[in-house]
Structure formats: C-alpha cells, structure tokens
Design a protein around this motif. Structure first.
Motif, PDB file in Angstrom:
ATOM      1  N   ILE A  83       0.826  -1.217   0.000  1.00  0.00           N
ATOM      2  CA  ILE A  83       0.000   0.000   0.000  1.00  0.00           C
ATOM      3  C   ILE A  83       0.861   1.269   0.000  1.00  0.00           C
ATOM      4  O   ILE A  83       0.622   2.178  -0.809  1.00  0.00           O
ATOM      5  CB  ILE A  83      -0.999  -0.008   1.178  1.00  0.00           C
ATOM      6  N   PRO A  84       1.869   1.406   0.878  1.00  0.00           N
ATOM      7  CA  PRO A  84       2.720   2.601   0.798  1.00  0.00           C
ATOM      8  C   PRO A  84       3.434   2.745  -0.543  1.00  0.00           C
ATOM      9  O   PRO A  84       3.603   3.865  -1.041  1.00  0.00           O
ATOM     10  CB  PRO A  84       3.730   2.389   1.936  1.00  0.00           C
ATOM     11  N   VAL A  85       3.842   1.613  -1.141  1.00  0.00           N
ATOM     12  CA  VAL A  85       4.512   1.675  -2.448  1.00  0.00           C
ATOM     13  C   VAL A  85       3.544   2.192  -3.516  1.00  0.00           C
ATOM     14  O   VAL A  85       3.902   3.047  -4.336  1.00  0.00           O
ATOM     15  CB  VAL A  85       5.071   0.292  -2.847  1.00  0.00           C
ATOM     16  N   VAL A  86       2.307   1.693  -3.508  1.00  0.00           N
ATOM     17  CA  VAL A  86       1.317   2.120  -4.508  1.00  0.00           C
ATOM     18  C   VAL A  86       0.977   3.597  -4.334  1.00  0.00           C
ATOM     19  O   VAL A  86       0.929   4.366  -5.306  1.00  0.00           O
ATOM     20  CB  VAL A  86       0.041   1.263  -4.409  1.00  0.00           C
ATOM     21  N   ILE A  87       0.772   4.023  -3.083  1.00  0.00           N
ATOM     22  CA  ILE A  87       0.467   5.439  -2.834  1.00  0.00           C
ATOM     23  C   ILE A  87       1.633   6.320  -3.266  1.00  0.00           C
ATOM     24  O   ILE A  87       1.448   7.354  -3.926  1.00  0.00           O
ATOM     25  CB  ILE A  87       0.132   5.673  -1.345  1.00  0.00           C
ATOM     26  N   GLY A  88       2.842   5.896  -2.900  1.00  0.00           N
ATOM     27  CA  GLY A  88       4.037   6.651  -3.307  1.00  0.00           C
ATOM     28  C   GLY A  88       4.184   6.727  -4.807  1.00  0.00           C
ATOM     29  O   GLY A  88       4.604   7.757  -5.358  1.00  0.00           O
ATOM     30  N   TYR A  89       3.803   5.642  -5.492  1.00  0.00           N
ATOM     31  CA  TYR A  89       3.876   5.613  -6.957  1.00  0.00           C
ATOM     32  C   TYR A  89       2.973   6.683  -7.563  1.00  0.00           C
ATOM     33  O   TYR A  89       3.393   7.435  -8.456  1.00  0.00           O
ATOM     34  CB  TYR A  89       3.476   4.223  -7.459  1.00  0.00           C
ATOM     35  N   PHE A  90       1.748   6.760  -7.088  1.00  0.00           N
ATOM     36  CA  PHE A  90       0.807   7.739  -7.659  1.00  0.00           C
ATOM     37  C   PHE A  90       1.228   9.174  -7.342  1.00  0.00           C
ATOM     38  O   PHE A  90       1.131  10.063  -8.192  1.00  0.00           O
ATOM     39  CB  PHE A  90      -0.611   7.460  -7.160  1.00  0.00           C
ATOM     40  N   ILE A  91       1.717   9.412  -6.132  1.00  0.00           N
ATOM     41  CA  ILE A  91       2.170  10.765  -5.783  1.00  0.00           C
ATOM     42  C   ILE A  91       3.368  11.157  -6.649  1.00  0.00           C
ATOM     43  O   ILE A  91       3.426  12.273  -7.186  1.00  0.00           O
ATOM     44  CB  ILE A  91       2.540  10.843  -4.290  1.00  0.00           C
ATOM     45  N   ALA A  92       4.320  10.237  -6.797  1.00  0.00           N
ATOM     46  CA  ALA A  92       5.510  10.520  -7.615  1.00  0.00           C
ATOM     47  C   ALA A  92       5.126  10.793  -9.056  1.00  0.00           C
ATOM     48  O   ALA A  92       5.670  11.711  -9.696  1.00  0.00           O
ATOM     49  CB  ALA A  92       6.490   9.347  -7.536  1.00  0.00           C
ATOM     50  N   ASN A  93       4.184  10.022  -9.577  1.00  0.00           N
ATOM     51  CA  ASN A  93       3.772  10.217 -10.968  1.00  0.00           C
ATOM     52  C   ASN A  93       3.092  11.568 -11.170  1.00  0.00           C
ATOM     53  O   ASN A  93       3.220  12.177 -12.236  1.00  0.00           O
ATOM     54  CB  ASN A  93       2.838   9.091 -11.412  1.00  0.00           C
TER      55      ASN A  93
END
Length: 774
Positions: A253-263
């Motif tokens: 979950i933190p990886v997925v959230i971080g992915y969307f924020i970074a994108n």
C-alpha cells in the motif's frame, strides 16, 4: 511494540552516531565523501576507546565475533587489499581507498562487539526509529527541492540536482531504498498510531525514490518486495488469509500510494517543459530498463572489468586502481579525458582490483548473509526472529543490488548501513556461542591492531578532505585559464596524488607554473608525477604546451604524439598534435592522426582541425583541401558555422586561373581606387568576390567603386549582393544602397535602405533620413 526487551542504549547510540553521517555536508570540499569518511573514522576511534574502557565487559564479544565466518572473510579481504599496495598501479590511491575499507571494516567490528548477544528485535526497533527519521528528513528535503526547481530547471536538471548529502542522485536513491526494510519493521511491530506514522514515512520515501528516476533502485525495490512477499507466504502459511494479506499490504500500500504521488509530480514536470529529456514518469523510466539501454554504458564497463580480471587473475591492478586500469579500454569510447571511475559493478571491480581471491572474498560476504538468514529461519528456537532476519536480508539485498549495478563501496552512508545490517544479522549466532573471555594478551593485540588501522586511516581521510577543498577550485578551472594563486595550489597534500578525475595533482600544480612561465619547475613536477596515472598521458599534454612556449617544436611534437596515440579520442590531444605537426610542416603526421581518429570520432571538430593543420603546412588551400572542406560541409550540414572561418581563410589564399589570390586583387583594387580608376578598381574587387564569395566586403567595395563612378544602377546590384551575404553589421552597404536609390530617383526604396542602415547605427544614416525622407 511487540518487542518486550528494552532497547539497548549504547549500541543504539553508536549506530545512531554512524547514521548521522547522512547529515554531514561537503564542508567546502569538492565531494561530500571527504568530510563524511573523516567523520566516520573518528566515530570508529571513539568506538574503540569506548570498548577499551569497558574491555572486561566486552572481552567475550571480542573473541566471539572473530569466530563469525563473515568476520574471518572480511578480515582476509582487508588484509589482501592492504597487500595490494605493493603491486598497485598507484599505491597512494590504494592508501586512500584502503582507508575507506578499513573504516567500514571497523564499523562492522565495533558494532558487532556492541551488538553481541543483545536482544535483536529490541535493538532493531531502536535503530529502525533512527533510520525512519533519517529517511523522512531526506525524503522531505528531496520533495521540497524538486518542487522549488520545477519552474527554474528542466526535469533532467532538477532530478540531477537531487543529491542531498550523498554526492549524486543515484547514491541518494540507494540510501533511501536501503532504509525501507527498517521502516517496514516499524509498521509491522507498532500499534495503530505507530503504524500510521511509519507508513507515512515509507510513502514519502517511495515518492522520493521514484522521483529520482534511478532504475537500479527500481530493480532493488522489486527484489526486496518479492523476498518479503515470499517469506510472508511461507512463514504465515498456517495463519488465516487475512493475516497474510495484512502483512503484505504493509509494504504494497505505501509503495502504490508513493507511486501515484511521484507520478503526479513527474507528470506535472513533464508537461511544464518543451522537450522530452532522458527522465520522465515512473512508467517511462521503467520502460527504459532494457539490455539495449545499457549496451553502451554498464555492459561495456562490465565486459572491460571481466576481460581485465581474466588477463590478471591472481593479483589484479591493486585495490582502488580499476579507475586507472580501465583507461586503455576506453580510449576509443570517451573524449575529453573522461575516465570511467568505476565498473558500475563492485563485484566485477573487486575481481579487477584484487584478482580472484579478492573477488571471491567480496562476493562471499554477500553469500554469507543469506546463509546466516536461512540458518535463523531453520532454527526452531529462533522462530521469533524470522521477520527480523528477513528485514535485515532485505536491507543487505538492497545494497547488493546497488553494488551489482553501481558503486556504493566508496559512499559512507551506504557502507555504514551495510555494516549495521550485517552486524545485526549475526546477533543470533552470538546466542549460540559459549561465554569465553579473550585472554588479556590477545586483547592487547586486538586494540593495538585496531589503533594501528584507524589512526593512519583518520590521517589519510584528513589529507583527502584537505585536498578536496583545494580541488574544488583547481578542478573548477581545469578547462579554463588558471587564475588561482600558485601558492594556494601548492598547498595540495601528497595524499591523494591524483584528482577525483584521475589527473595527477602535481601536474595540476604544473599548470600554474606554466602560467607563471616557470617552465623548469613545471617540467620537474611532470617528471615526478609521471607514474601517478600512467595511462592518462596528461603530463605529455602539458609538456607539449611548455615546449611550444619555448619554441622547441621537435620536443613538442614528440610529447603530443605520445599523448595522442595513447588516447586518440581526446580532442585536446588531437588538437595539440595537429598544432605541433603543422609547426614542423609534417603533413604525413597530420594525415596519420586524422585517419586514425576519423574512424572513431567523425565530427566537425576532427575535420576542421585537420584542414587548418594542412593549411598551415601548405601556406594556402589547394584544390584537394577545398574539396575536403566542401565534403565536410556536406557531411555536417547542421554545423556550417564550425567551418565558416576555415572557408574564409581558404578563400583568402585561394588562387584563380590567373594564379592570383584575393589579397592580390584587393591590393590592386585599392591602388586603382586611390588613382581615381574606379571602374578598374570595381573589376578587381569583382574578381576577389568570385574567389571569396562569403566575404561581404568584396561586393560592398565593388558597389562603392561603382557608386563613386556614378554607375548607380550597377552599384545597387552589388550593394544588394553584399547585404545578401548576411554577415554585415555596420550598415554601410545599406547606407550607400539608399544613396544609390536616391540618385536614380527611387525615394521609397532609398528611405527603406537608409532606415536599415540607421537600425545598424551607421553614423550618417539618421542625417540622410532627415534630409530626404521626412
């Protein structure tokens, strides 16, 4: 917390002291690793002093850790690296890099002693809290910097600027990733508020990591995710599905959230720039991970290191010396003396540095960690340590992946975390050892060796830091005329003896002597530093300048040939050789150099310097040179500006059917004009223009002659030809064009021409406009 034991205070404090290296800035050095290695070695000395003060308490630990296979192999590696001083290409560089190895080794030894038989979960929790604070700090600084630079930098420039206190963005990314497992430990082992805080830190870390566009860390993140998911499925197979999915979700979950924020950040940055650079969204960067993308970079460097290792299987080139041994492989691949400082693979580089024994020892260190982890997993009495062992395996895996794709061995932050993780992973082994105290005599040997290792290392780190402070300015003007005071440059210490780009530092001092015309002193320094980097030939490059300044072109040619033929792609070496050979009228040498380099470095620079050199030899441009110039212009249609001055030079000395040059005709034209023979003068300048059509002054002079002869219509034709060349900035042709139009009764055309002349600030144009156009 799920850990019942209290966090050991002193072991945690010392781990925290080592982690504080993340906050050490460059302190006026050209590279942050200068002060960082000095700081870490000083903490080593502090650790040795602390253990000595409590030596009776730690006597068992000192003996116990030297029974670890990891310690034995690490000790052998350090000793083998030390022996390489005696056969290294540059022994001084072995001292510099060896001091870093000693410092890292002592970090591991000191922490292993302090961690000995400590409660692993509690200690891991305390250290993980510190890791989380460091990760949060680095991530927030990164995001703030990236956001601030969005409107002032291109995306590529912005990402490359995200270095923190880590030297470059790749090290920054690796330093973020290696902390993820420790934060994951906090998420799993905390109550709700602690879980949320740790998860927030991990989200920020993932966001920063993905923004950095570092593909090696993308690979590392994927691998540690696989390790975590696989071990969770295995060790929780007997639990319900919800428990399994919950633990996996703590990472996913933190990886997925971080992915969307970074994108979101990256997509915004991409939309704000006009052209697509090398970096982009996470999706784009992941798509760039192909074998083809690495063919001209990492894979070539790997092949070179492997080839050298095969050819030098026993002893290699000496610890830290691959940067020198790699140069012969790169002479047709890199220009401007760019040295591939590392093999972008610490494993291959270690084989090249230390031969098969050193390479195997280094690789074995990373094999012993999973072996220790498996032994913990298999031991039923260590069931409560399975997760801790997995977390530490993930951390060491992060380092190993980075070591396989980059060069973390010289970066202090990465080395410190590796040593911490390794020291932690072997704590369970200490539980199985008997409490046997080290004999007093052997304890004295241990502390003596430790001091003999760390004190010289601190000294070397201090000299390196002092050197880097001066190099910050010296290297800043390496491609420009030196302006720094000679007495300040002379303060460079003898260790290290070469710059961060492998230039001999005494040769750098010689540059300032050359500027000061102290040629004998410069030559003495160049001779003294000849073997510092025997594959660079920078000293011969400087000798060429000295001999040329002394008009000793025989020696200048010898030195320039030695430099160029050992690194043909170095443009400065090529230019020097062309210069020296042209002074000696050696057209054969110029042709030889050109034929060698053009196959590997076919550029406008290569052709233009050859043409100028041959022109210097011949004193004029014959038909062959003119044909080559025309071919070069056609070959490089977008670089016509490179050849414009050369073409003008050729035209000035070109001859026509009457065997006359431009200068011959312009001289005759001036003489005829002074004698009042204006039509004859015009004819002379016409012939000059036929030979040299790119020089607008010839057509302009024809027009002036015809205007003076009152042949205004013909004059208009030639003033227009002069303007059409497009290089005039004086406004003279426009002014006389206007006067010619006035003389033929064309006022509108005249005023337009005079206005153009006025725009170019021709002195009499304003008055002419006032008198005729208002």
């Amino acid at each position: 917390m799920n850990t019942k034991a209290q966090t050991p205070i002193m072991p945690t404090i010392f781990a925290g002291l080592y982690l504080l290296v993340h906050f050490i800035p460059d302190l006026d050095a050209s590279d942050v690793m200068g002060p960082q290695w000095l700081y870490t070695s000083c903490i080593d000395l502090l650790g040795i002093a602390f253990i000595f003060m409590h030596r009776q308490h730690y006597a068992t630990a000192i003996q116990g850790i030297f029974k670890y296979k990891f310690t034995i192999v690490f000790t052998f590696l350090m000793a083998w690296a030390a022996l390489s001083y005696f056969y290294a290409i540059n022994p001084t560089e072995t001292l510099v890099t060896g001091a870093r190895l000693v410092t890292t080794y002592l970090v591991f030894i000191i922490l292993s002693i302090l961690f000995y038989k400590q409660p692993l979960p509690a200690l891991l929790t305390g250290i993980s809290v510190i890791m989380a604070f460091v990760l949060l700090y680095d991530s927030l600084v990164l995001l703030k910097t990236f956001s601030s630079n969005l409107t002032t930098m291109s995306l590529d420039e912005n990402i490359l600027a995200l270095r923190g206190n880590h030297g470059n963005k790749n090290v920054m990314a690796a330093a973020l990733l290696i902390k993820f497992p420790f934060v994951l430990w906090l998420i799993i082992n905390n109550k709700l508020l602690g879980k949320l805080l740790a998860a927030f830190v991990l989200v920020m870390g993932v966001t920063g990591l993905l923004i950095l566009n570092t593909r090696s860390t993308y690979v590392g993140l994927l691998i540690i995710a696989i390790i975590f998911i696989a071990t969770t499925l295995y060790f929780k197979s007997k639990e319900n599905k919800k428990a399994i999915l919950t633990q996996i979700a703590y990472l996913i979950i933190p990886v997925v959230i971080g992915y969307f924020i970074a994108n979101v950040f990256l997509d915004t940055a991409v939309q704000m720039q006009d052209t697509q650079g090398g970096y982009g969204t996470v999706t784009k960067r992941i798509g760039d991970i192909t074998v083809a993308s690495e063919e001209n970079s990492r894979l070539r460097l790997w092949k070179n290191a492997i080839d050298y290792s095969i050819k030098h299987p026993l002893i290699g080139c000496g610890y830290g010396n691959w940067k020198l041994a790699s140069i012969p492989y790169e002479i047709f691949h890199t220009t401007e003396l760019f040295v591939p400082y590392h093999a972008h693979n610490d494993f291959f580089e270690m084989f090249a540095d230390l031969g098969v024994l050193g390479g195997i020892s280094f690789a074995l260190l990373f094999l012993l960690v999973p072996i220790a982890t498996f032994s913990i997993w298999k031991n039923k009495s260590f069931n409560h340590l399975h997760l801790a062992a997995t977390i530490l395996l993930m951390a060491v895996t992060c380092y190993a992946v980075d070591a396989f794709l980059n060069f973390p061995a010289e970066r202090t932050a990465m080395q410190s975390i590796l040593a911490i993780a390794a020291a932690l992973i072997f704590i369970p082994l200490s539980y199985q050892q008997e409490n046997t105290k080290l004999r007093t005599s052997l304890m004295g040997v241990f502390f003596s060796i430790a001091l003999l290792a760390i004190i010289p290392s601190i000294y070397v780190h201090k000299l390196t830091y002092d050197s880097l402070k001066i190099q910050k300015f010296v290297m800043g003007e390496v491609n420009a005329d030196p302006v720094m005071k000679t007495e300040d440059v002379e303060k460079l210490p003898d260790i290290p003896n070469m710059s961060s780009s492998t230039l001999p530092l005494k040769a750098m001092i010689a540059r300032y002597y050359i500027r000061d015309k102290k040629y004998d002193e410069a030559l003495a320094l160049l001779k003294e530093s000849e073997k510092v980097n025997p594959h660079l030939y920078y000293n011969d490059f400087l000798r060429t300048a000295i001999y040329a300044a002394k008009n000793n072109f025989d020696s200048a040619l010898i030195s320039s040939k030695k430099a160029f033929y050992n690194w043909p792609n170095a443009t400065s070496y090529y230019k020097n050789l062309i210069f020296a050979a042209s002074k000696k009228k050696d057209s054969a040498e110029i042709k030889k150099a050109f034929n060698l380099i053009v196959d590997h470095f076919n550029t406008p620079f290569t052709w233009n310097n050859y043409l100028l050199g041959m022109y210097e030899v011949k004193g004029s441009a014959d038909a062959n040179l003119n044909n080559m110039l025309d071919s070069a212009i056609k070959m490089f249609p977008n670089d016509v500006a490179t050849f414009s001055q050369t073409k003008a030079l050729f035209n000035r000395t070109a001859v026509d059917a009457n065997n006359k040059t431009v200068n011959d005709y312009t001289t005759e034209g001036l003489k005829a004009f002074q004698q009042g023979q204006y039509v004859k003068a015009a004819n002379c300048y016409m012939k000059a223009a036929n030979i040299d059509p790119t020089n607008y002054t010839h057509a302009e002079n024809v027009g002036i002659c015809l205007y003076t002869a009152q042949k205004f219509q013909d004059a208009i034709t030639y003033f227009n030809k002069s303007i059409a060349v497009g290089t005039s900035t004086t406004g003279k042709s426009e002014y006389y064009l206007g006067l010619s139009y006035l003389s033929t009764g064309k006022k509108i055309e005249a005023c337009n021409a005079l206005q153009l002349a006025n725009n170019k600030k021709y002195p009499d144009a304003a008055a002419a406009i006032k008198g005729n156009c208002q």
